[in-house]
Design a protein around this motif. Structure first.
Motif, PDB file in Angstrom:
ATOM      1  N   ASN A 123       0.817  -1.227   0.000  1.00 38.81           N
ATOM      2  CA  ASN A 123       0.000   0.000   0.000  1.00 38.81           C
ATOM      3  C   ASN A 123       0.844   1.266   0.000  1.00 38.81           C
ATOM      4  O   ASN A 123       0.303   2.362   0.169  1.00 38.81           O
ATOM      5  N   VAL A 124       2.161   1.128  -0.186  1.00 40.64           N
ATOM      6  CA  VAL A 124       3.061   2.281  -0.157  1.00 40.64           C
ATOM      7  C   VAL A 124       3.800   2.411  -1.488  1.00 40.64           C
ATOM      8  O   VAL A 124       4.349   1.432  -2.001  1.00 40.64           O
ATOM      9  N   THR A 125       3.815   3.636  -2.025  1.00 37.00           N
ATOM     10  CA  THR A 125       4.518   3.942  -3.266  1.00 37.00           C
ATOM     11  C   THR A 125       5.533   5.044  -3.002  1.00 37.00           C
ATOM     12  O   THR A 125       5.252   5.984  -2.255  1.00 37.00           O
ATOM     13  N   VAL A 126       6.698   4.929  -3.607  1.00 33.83           N
ATOM     14  CA  VAL A 126       7.739   5.948  -3.461  1.00 33.83           C
ATOM     15  C   VAL A 126       7.823   6.744  -4.757  1.00 33.83           C
ATOM     16  O   VAL A 126       7.887   6.166  -5.849  1.00 33.83           O
ATOM     17  N   ARG A 127       7.834   8.058  -4.630  1.00 31.38           N
ATOM     18  CA  ARG A 127       7.968   8.920  -5.807  1.00 31.38           C
ATOM     19  C   ARG A 127       9.095   9.909  -5.581  1.00 31.38           C
ATOM     20  O   ARG A 127       9.063  10.698  -4.637  1.00 31.38           O
ATOM     21  N   ARG A 128      10.083   9.857  -6.439  1.00 25.78           N
ATOM     22  CA  ARG A 128      11.193  10.806  -6.343  1.00 25.78           C
ATOM     23  C   ARG A 128      10.818  12.079  -7.089  1.00 25.78           C
ATOM     24  O   ARG A 128      10.862  12.147  -8.321  1.00 25.78           O
ATOM     25  N   ASP A 129      10.430  13.088  -6.323  1.00 21.74           N
ATOM     26  CA  ASP A 129       9.976  14.345  -6.916  1.00 21.74           C
ATOM     27  C   ASP A 129       9.845  15.396  -5.827  1.00 21.74           C
ATOM     28  O   ASP A 129       9.778  15.070  -4.640  1.00 21.74           O
ATOM     29  N   ARG A 130       9.791  16.633  -6.246  1.00 19.01           N
ATOM     30  CA  ARG A 130       9.386  17.718  -5.363  1.00 19.01           C
ATOM     31  C   ARG A 130       7.865  17.748  -5.319  1.00 19.01           C
ATOM     32  O   ARG A 130       7.193  17.294  -6.237  1.00 19.01           O
ATOM     33  N   ALA A 131       7.319  18.296  -4.240  1.00 15.31           N
ATOM     34  CA  ALA A 131       5.863  18.352  -4.100  1.00 15.31           C
ATOM     35  C   ALA A 131       5.217  19.092  -5.263  1.00 15.31           C
ATOM     36  O   ALA A 131       4.185  18.673  -5.796  1.00 15.31           O
ATOM     37  N   ASP A 132       5.836  20.211  -5.700  1.00 16.20           N
ATOM     38  CA  ASP A 132       5.192  21.009  -6.740  1.00 16.20           C
ATOM     39  C   ASP A 132       5.184  20.323  -8.100  1.00 16.20           C
ATOM     40  O   ASP A 132       4.445  20.721  -8.997  1.00 16.20           O
ATOM     41  N   ALA A 133       5.971  19.261  -8.247  1.00 11.38           N
ATOM     42  CA  ALA A 133       5.932  18.507  -9.492  1.00 11.38           C
ATOM     43  C   ALA A 133       4.630  17.722  -9.635  1.00 11.38           C
ATOM     44  O   ALA A 133       4.249  17.329 -10.739  1.00 11.38           O
ATOM     45  N   LEU A 134       3.930  17.518  -8.528  1.00 16.34           N
ATOM     46  CA  LEU A 134       2.664  16.791  -8.543  1.00 16.34           C
ATOM     47  C   LEU A 134       1.468  17.715  -8.699  1.00 16.34           C
ATOM     48  O   LEU A 134       0.347  17.249  -8.893  1.00 16.34           O
ATOM     49  N   HIS A 135       1.697  19.026  -8.599  1.00 18.06           N
ATOM     50  CA  HIS A 135       0.589  19.975  -8.709  1.00 18.06           C
ATOM     51  C   HIS A 135      -0.106  19.808 -10.059  1.00 18.06           C
ATOM     52  O   HIS A 135       0.525  19.834 -11.104  1.00 18.06           O
ATOM     53  N   GLY A 136      -1.405  19.652 -10.019  1.00 15.85           N
ATOM     54  CA  GLY A 136      -2.165  19.521 -11.243  1.00 15.85           C
ATOM     55  C   GLY A 136      -2.310  18.110 -11.748  1.00 15.85           C
ATOM     56  O   GLY A 136      -3.101  17.856 -12.653  1.00 15.85           O
ATOM     57  N   SER A 137      -1.572  17.151 -11.167  1.00 12.96           N
ATOM     58  CA  SER A 137      -1.657  15.769 -11.639  1.00 12.96           C
ATOM     59  C   SER A 137      -2.186  14.809 -10.578  1.00 12.96           C
ATOM     60  O   SER A 137      -2.546  13.674 -10.901  1.00 12.96           O
ATOM     61  N   ALA A 138      -2.234  15.246  -9.325  1.00 14.85           N
ATOM     62  CA  ALA A 138      -2.693  14.349  -8.263  1.00 14.85           C
ATOM     63  C   ALA A 138      -3.229  15.147  -7.085  1.00 14.85           C
ATOM     64  O   ALA A 138      -2.725  16.232  -6.777  1.00 14.85           O
ATOM     65  N   THR A 139      -4.264  14.613  -6.457  1.00 10.37           N
ATOM     66  CA  THR A 139      -4.745  15.156  -5.186  1.00 10.37           C
ATOM     67  C   THR A 139      -4.951  13.996  -4.224  1.00 10.37           C
ATOM     68  O   THR A 139      -5.105  12.833  -4.641  1.00 10.37           O
ATOM     69  N   PHE A 140      -4.947  14.314  -2.920  1.00 11.48           N
ATOM     70  CA  PHE A 140      -5.004  13.284  -1.892  1.00 11.48           C
ATOM     71  C   PHE A 140      -5.985  13.694  -0.798  1.00 11.48           C
ATOM     72  O   PHE A 140      -6.211  14.874  -0.553  1.00 11.48           O
ATOM     73  N   ASP A 141      -6.538  12.693  -0.126  1.00 13.01           N
ATOM     74  CA  ASP A 141      -7.427  12.970   1.001  1.00 13.01           C
ATOM     75  C   ASP A 141      -6.667  13.617   2.147  1.00 13.01           C
ATOM     76  O   ASP A 141      -7.202  14.471   2.861  1.00 13.01           O
ATOM     77  N   VAL A 142      -5.417  13.188   2.342  1.00 16.31           N
ATOM     78  CA  VAL A 142      -4.584  13.726   3.412  1.00 16.31           C
ATOM     79  C   VAL A 142      -3.179  13.954   2.874  1.00 16.31           C
ATOM     80  O   VAL A 142      -2.636  13.109   2.155  1.00 16.31           O
ATOM     81  N   VAL A 143      -2.605  15.098   3.203  1.00 15.08           N
ATOM     82  CA  VAL A 143      -1.193  15.369   2.913  1.00 15.08           C
ATOM     83  C   VAL A 143      -0.499  15.570   4.254  1.00 15.08           C
ATOM     84  O   VAL A 143      -0.964  16.356   5.091  1.00 15.08           O
ATOM     85  N   THR A 144       0.577  14.842   4.488  1.00 20.03           N
ATOM     86  CA  THR A 144       1.298  14.931   5.751  1.00 20.03           C
ATOM     87  C   THR A 144       2.700  15.492   5.538  1.00 20.03           C
ATOM     88  O   THR A 144       3.251  15.428   4.437  1.00 20.03           O
ATOM     89  N   ALA A 145       3.264  16.031   6.609  1.00 24.30           N
ATOM     90  CA  ALA A 145       4.628  16.544   6.567  1.00 24.30           C
ATOM     91  C   ALA A 145       5.165  16.605   7.993  1.00 24.30           C
ATOM     92  O   ALA A 145       4.420  16.895   8.932  1.00 24.30           O
ATOM     93  N   ARG A 146       6.445  16.354   8.133  1.00 22.59           N
ATOM     94  CA  ARG A 146       7.099  16.391   9.442  1.00 22.59           C
ATOM     95  C   ARG A 146       8.488  16.991   9.277  1.00 22.59           C
ATOM     96  O   ARG A 146       9.307  16.483   8.518  1.00 22.59           O
ATOM     97  N   ALA A 147       8.739  18.083   9.974  1.00 27.09           N
ATOM     98  CA  ALA A 147      10.061  18.717   9.972  1.00 27.09           C
ATOM     99  C   ALA A 147      10.551  19.038   8.564  1.00 27.09           C
ATOM    100  O   ALA A 147      11.721  18.829   8.238  1.00 27.09           O
ATOM    101  N   VAL A 148       9.642  19.546   7.723  1.00 27.51           N
ATOM    102  CA  VAL A 148       9.998  19.867   6.342  1.00 27.51           C
ATOM    103  C   VAL A 148      10.270  21.353   6.173  1.00 27.51           C
ATOM    104  O   VAL A 148      11.296  21.746   5.608  1.00 27.51           O
ATOM    105  N   ALA A 149       9.347  22.197   6.643  1.00 25.55           N
ATOM    106  CA  ALA A 149       9.462  23.646   6.463  1.00 25.55           C
ATOM    107  C   ALA A 149       8.449  24.326   7.361  1.00 25.55           C
ATOM    108  O   ALA A 149       7.503  23.700   7.846  1.00 25.55           O
ATOM    109  N   PRO A 150       8.621  25.650   7.595  1.00 23.84           N
ATOM    110  CA  PRO A 150       7.585  26.400   8.319  1.00 23.84           C
ATOM    111  C   PRO A 150       6.244  26.299   7.595  1.00 23.84           C
ATOM    112  O   PRO A 150       6.204  26.116   6.377  1.00 23.84           O
ATOM    113  N   LEU A 151       5.154  26.424   8.338  1.00 23.85           N
ATOM    114  CA  LEU A 151       3.825  26.254   7.772  1.00 23.85           C
ATOM    115  C   LEU A 151       3.583  27.164   6.573  1.00 23.85           C
ATOM    116  O   LEU A 151       2.958  26.751   5.586  1.00 23.85           O
ATOM    117  N   GLU A 152       4.071  28.404   6.623  1.00 23.96           N
ATOM    118  CA  GLU A 152       3.838  29.342   5.535  1.00 23.96           C
ATOM    119  C   GLU A 152       4.339  28.799   4.205  1.00 23.96           C
ATOM    120  O   GLU A 152       3.674  28.900   3.173  1.00 23.96           O
TER     121      GLU A 152
END
Length: 260
Positions: A123-152
């Motif tokens: 049930n797990v897939t790995v994608r080597r990409d930046r988040a913005d590379a997925l903009h416009g091609s995929a949406t998700f019920d939940v997006v998670t992040a931990r220690a990536v960047a400030p909320l802004e």
């Protein structure tokens, strides 16, 4: 596939909180993952050596608490997955979820792919990409992040991936309130609802009885961001940024016009 060592070493025994949190039939997967983090993860520079003795309490249990708070049968994107925290833990703890680990660095995605294959996480897939590379091609019920960047900054990367009735759930700890305040203008610009701070912890029946009734047990704080008006969310079809759109009335458009 590169051989994974898998010797738990100084990670220590499985704590009571983990036994209470993870389903019994899935706990062995988390144990194996902990072993891989404590060995290959350190050797390959994904986890600092000082983190090994606190892998369970500081990392795996915290991520497991997040996993327990996600909706049933959801699609999940973990942005900047790194060594797999929290995405791999979510996938191990919740086989009902479809999890995509999004990580731009090759050495990290190589490790993630090896762990997914070794533990047979279908049930797990790995994608080597930046988040913005997925903009416009995929949406998700939940997006998670931990220690990536400030909320802004996180909002710009993640909200275009959030489905109209989905949510960004970011682990933020003590910085949550300050980051929400600093992100005020961005939240408004994107059309987000007021973020909620949630404290996730074990229920009373699942707490360690040896700690006593007054002991709260492990907790983690997350910031949940949703769209202010799901019916007005316009996610792009070919890149760019998602966000709220104006309906067909006199409300001004929120999209920026290109300079002529």
């Amino acid at each position: 596939m590169k051989h994974l060592a898998g010797d738990a070493g100084d990670a220590g025994p499985v704590p009571a909180a983990a036994r209470a949190l993870f389903p019994a039939e899935r706990l062995s997967l988390v144990e194996q993952y902990c072993s891989l983090l404590a060995t290959d993860g350190v050797v390959r520079g994904l986890i600092g050596p000082r983190e090994v003795p606190r892998l369970w309490e500081r990392h795996l249990v915290n991520c497991g608490l997040m996993a327990s708070a996600l909706p049933q049968d959801a699609t999940v994107a973990d942005i900047g997955s790194g060594a797999g925290l929290p995405g791999l833990v979510i996938g191990m703890a919740r086989p009902d979820l479809q999890v995509t680990l999004v990580e731009p660095l090759l050495r990290r995605t190589t490790f993630l792919e090896e762990v997914v294959a070794s533990l047979e996480l279908t049930n797990v897939t790995v994608r080597r990409d930046r988040a913005d590379a997925l903009h416009g091609s995929a949406t998700f019920d939940v997006v998670t992040a931990r220690a990536v960047a400030p909320l802004e900054r996180l909002l710009g990367w993640c909200m275009p991936l959030v489905a109209p009735r989905g949510a960004l759930i970011a682990m933020k700890g003590d910085s949550a309130e300050a980051e929400i305040a600093e992100a005020g203008a961005t939240l408004k610009k994107l059309g987000c609802a007021t973020p909620l701070i949630e404290v996730l912890g074990l229920t009373g029946d699942a707490r360690d009885p040896e700690q006593g009734a007054d002991h709260e047990g492990p907790q983690t704080r997350v910031v949940r961001v949703t769209w202010a008006d799901p019916a007005r969310v316009s996610l792009p079809t070919s890149g760019g940024r998602g966000g709220a759109r104006s309906s067909h009335n006199n409300r001004p458009s929120r999209r920026k016009r290109r300079p002529s």
